[in-house]
Write a protein that holds these residues in place. Structure first.
Motif, PDB file in Angstrom:
ATOM      1  N   UNK A 432      79.951  45.340  37.257  1.00  0.00           N
ATOM      2  CA  UNK A 432      79.889  46.319  36.345  1.00  0.00           C
ATOM      3  C   UNK A 432      80.644  46.413  35.424  1.00  0.00           C
ATOM      4  N   UNK A 433      82.096  46.389  35.421  1.00  0.00           N
ATOM      5  CA  UNK A 433      83.101  46.587  34.572  1.00  0.00           C
ATOM      6  C   UNK A 433      83.227  44.923  33.817  1.00  0.00           C
ATOM      7  N   UNK A 434      83.067  43.866  34.547  1.00  0.00           N
ATOM      8  CA  UNK A 434      83.077  42.636  33.903  1.00  0.00           C
ATOM      9  C   UNK A 434      81.642  42.755  32.914  1.00  0.00           C
ATOM     10  N   UNK A 435      80.807  43.046  33.115  1.00  0.00           N
ATOM     11  CA  UNK A 435      79.592  43.012  32.293  1.00  0.00           C
ATOM     12  C   UNK A 435      79.898  43.757  31.069  1.00  0.00           C
ATOM     13  N   UNK A 436      80.452  45.032  31.323  1.00  0.00           N
ATOM     14  CA  UNK A 436      80.868  45.860  30.154  1.00  0.00           C
ATOM     15  C   UNK A 436      81.825  45.238  29.272  1.00  0.00           C
ATOM     16  N   UNK A 437      82.961  44.675  29.944  1.00  0.00           N
ATOM     17  CA  UNK A 437      84.097  43.812  29.186  1.00  0.00           C
ATOM     18  C   UNK A 437      83.497  42.713  28.298  1.00  0.00           C
ATOM     19  N   UNK A 438      82.464  41.970  29.015  1.00  0.00           N
ATOM     20  CA  UNK A 438      81.647  40.927  28.386  1.00  0.00           C
ATOM     21  C   UNK A 438      80.950  41.294  26.972  1.00  0.00           C
ATOM     22  N   UNK A 439      80.007  41.974  27.473  1.00  0.00           N
ATOM     23  CA  UNK A 439      79.132  42.749  26.361  1.00  0.00           C
ATOM     24  C   UNK A 439      79.960  43.487  25.235  1.00  0.00           C
ATOM     25  N   UNK A 440      80.944  44.141  25.275  1.00  0.00           N
ATOM     26  CA  UNK A 440      81.803  44.521  24.352  1.00  0.00           C
ATOM     27  C   UNK A 440      82.534  43.216  23.515  1.00  0.00           C
ATOM     28  N   UNK A 441      82.547  42.246  24.264  1.00  0.00           N
ATOM     29  CA  UNK A 441      83.301  40.992  23.505  1.00  0.00           C
ATOM     30  C   UNK A 441      82.169  40.181  22.735  1.00  0.00           C
ATOM     31  N   UNK A 442      80.829  40.588  22.931  1.00  0.00           N
ATOM     32  CA  UNK A 442      79.788  39.557  22.199  1.00  0.00           C
ATOM     33  C   UNK A 442      79.077  38.961  23.046  1.00  0.00           C
ATOM     34  N   UNK A 443      79.112  38.935  24.690  1.00  0.00           N
ATOM     35  CA  UNK A 443      78.354  38.029  25.266  1.00  0.00           C
ATOM     36  C   UNK A 443      76.972  38.426  25.148  1.00  0.00           C
ATOM     37  N   UNK A 444      76.246  37.233  25.194  1.00  0.00           N
ATOM     38  CA  UNK A 444      74.838  37.386  25.068  1.00  0.00           C
ATOM     39  C   UNK A 444      73.846  37.490  26.543  1.00  0.00           C
ATOM     40  N   UNK A 445      74.584  36.836  27.490  1.00  0.00           N
ATOM     41  CA  UNK A 445      74.077  36.945  28.805  1.00  0.00           C
ATOM     42  C   UNK A 445      75.184  36.821  29.940  1.00  0.00           C
ATOM     43  N   UNK A 446      74.992  37.677  30.956  1.00  0.00           N
ATOM     44  CA  UNK A 446      75.812  37.830  32.107  1.00  0.00           C
ATOM     45  C   UNK A 446      75.257  37.431  33.268  1.00  0.00           C
ATOM     46  N   UNK A 447      75.755  36.463  34.108  1.00  0.00           N
ATOM     47  CA  UNK A 447      74.910  35.879  35.254  1.00  0.00           C
ATOM     48  C   UNK A 447      76.101  36.272  36.545  1.00  0.00           C
TER      49      UNK A 447
END
Length: 524
Positions: A432-447
């Motif tokens: 969950x925290x990785x997804x938060x970090x990634x989306x804050x950095x502009x990730x479009x998709x997290x798998x």
């Protein structure tokens, strides 16, 4: 001058294994004037044998003798015969490790005191504290050449793209502790070159910038003229006399011939699967449940960290494979904070996978549009490995298969593991925290992806203050057998959240000091 010892020389220390524990111990003892025979099950590869090829090196150096994954964990389906990803060869898994050199935190040595009585767990405080270990951590960081460490004086490694993208997202998401203490030379150090950012760290460092006993401690040990390394020598049994004192090790050479090497002291350093397996295989009328197993704890409390993995896809190229395999490490969640719903903590480790490994690990045994569309975006991807504390549990253990034997005629080891509710909650929080970090950095998709086989194998011969609770004392010395030691990660009482290698090396330095002193005083 290479030493050559007689099988009848009962004044040598026999060390089983040449990895971070056994290889370090051999050198540290040799530098103190002790004679050593190092038995290594695998081949003696050189840096010339190292290839910048993921599958090529996996096939060449991995321990692929049959093992069985059992219990409630995912490996029974995803990796039924590969519960652990470790090396069979001189240097052990120090050839394969990514180089992250983190210390245990003080509370991680005191899990029973800190966490209390947890249902289903078999928690115990270490008989050694952080304060006691701190000077040995300093020595280990100096030995390994940890970039960014005060002990080594080396500056940090350069920030590659993978680091920059993860760090930017982490800061936007509110994380502040972004670290990367790597045992990889950031500049020439200790007769080894600086890192060239080749990127195949987990396949073995072709140039030797990453610390490994293969080309540091083992050659230096041999150069003393006091250490003989015998590769392709599989330890079968540790023998003892009528009083229970160990007398040596029975082993098989590459042709299957058996030899018995006498010993003054035996140190077992074959990883948390092979070390308890050896002790269990050394059962006798005096030790019917296995050598040094009066407590019944040999093989129990197997830990390999609570892990999870994921990839994040961005709009623009990242090229995570360029540079060191392990980039940014977010340490904010490594604290103990029960308000999150679990005990212990974890690190978010930006661990790059090459394209071949990504294709294999993203969806083991599967295919389809979800997988292929992700692989198409490989150049725009970041990757995380959640590495968290794994609670010691009695039934997570190594046992011997009742009927199936390996090529040496030994029972195949069964690695039984079931994640606790604490493990599951920790891993879920990490994703969950990785997804938060990634989306804050502009990730479009997290798998999210299945956790892959760990190289972090701990417990199974744990340290304890009282003999009834574990296998060895604070020096790694067996409670039941004075001249038997455990010198690898199997002596860990708890796993901590951090990668184990630095602690294994620190313990080996400390143990060598103790053994050499005790030998000099004629105590063992």
């Amino acid at each position: 001058m290479t030493a050559k010892y007689s099988l009848d020389d009962d004044d040598v220390v026999v060390i089983v294994g040449t990895g971070a524990g056994g290889g370090t111990l051999a050198n540290e003892l040799a530098q103190r004037g002790v004679k050593v025979v190092s038995l290594e099950a695998g081949k003696h590869y050189t840096q010339a044998d190292i290839e910048n090829d993921e599958w090529g090196m996996f096939s060449k150096i991995s321990w692929l003798d049959k093992r069985i994954s059992a219990g409630g964990w995912h490996h029974t389906k995803t990796y039924p015969n590969l519960p652990a990803w470790i090396v069979k060869g001189v240097g052990g898994s120090s050839v394969h490790w990514a180089g992250l050199a983190l210390r245990f935190q003080p509370h991680e040595f005191k899990t029973r005191t800190t966490y209390g009585d947890m249902p289903g767990a078999n928690l115990l405080d270490w008989p050694v504290t952080y304060d006691e270990m701190a000077p040995y951590y300093d020595l280990a960081e100096r030995k390994l050449g940890v970039a960014g460490s005060k002990a080594s004086g080396l500056p940090p490694l350069p920030e590659n793209n993978h680091y920059k993208v993860i760090a930017a997202g982490a800061r936007k998401a509110g994380f502040k502790q972004i670290v990367r203490p790597m045992a990889i030379n950031s500049q020439p150090y200790d007769q080894r070159p600086g890192c060239q950012q080749i990127g195949f760290c987990m396949q073995g460092c072709k140039i030797g910038a990453k610390w490994s006993t293969l080309y540091t401690d083992i050659p230096r040990a041999v150069a003393t003229g006091r250490v003989e390394v015998r590769p392709e020598s599989m330890a079968l049994r540790v023998e003892h006399d009528a009083k229970g004192k160990v007398t040596g090790v029975l082993y098989a050479d590459k042709d299957g011939n058996r030899h018995f090497q006498k010993a003054r002291i035996v140190c077992v350093a074959g990883n948390s699967i092979e070390s308890p397996r050896l002790l269990l295989n050394s059962a006798s009328s005096l030790f019917p449940e296995g050598l040094a197993n009066s407590s019944g704890q040999v093989g129990r409390n197997y830990m390999n960290h609570s892990t999870a993995a994921a990839v994040s896809i961005y709009d623009k190229p990242v090229y995570m494979h360029r540079g060191t395999a392990l980039a940014a490490v977010v340490a904010d969640e490594a604290r103990h904070d029960p308000s999150r719903g679990f005990s212990g903590g974890y690190y978010l480790e930006g661990l790059a996978l090459g394209l071949p490994f990504l294709a294999a690990f993203l969806k083991p045994g599967g295919w389809g549009r979800e997988l292929t569309s992700a692989i198409d975006a490989y150049d725009r991807m970041t990757c995380v490995w959640v590495c968290g504390e794994d609670q010691a549990r009695q039934d997570n253990r190594i046992t011997l298969h009742p009927t199936e034997k390996d090529q040496y005629g030994l029972p195949v080891p069964v690695v039984t593991k079931t994640y606790s509710a604490n493990d599951q909650a920790l891993a879920a929080h990490g994703l969950k925290q990785w997804r938060k970090l990634s989306e804050a950095g502009g990730a479009r998709r997290v798998i999210d992806m299945p956790a892959y086989p760990a190289s972090h194998n701990m417990g199974t011969n744990r340290m304890s203050e009282k003999a009834r609770d574990g296998v060895v004392n604070k020096w790694g010395q067996a409670h039941d057998v004075k001249n038997l030691f455990v010198s690898d990660g199997s002596q860990f009482t708890s796993s901590g959240a951090c990668n184990p290698t630095l602690t294994i090396v620190a313990l080996a330095i400390r143990q060598a000091e103790y053994i050499a002193g005790a030998m000099g005083r004629q105590e063992i």
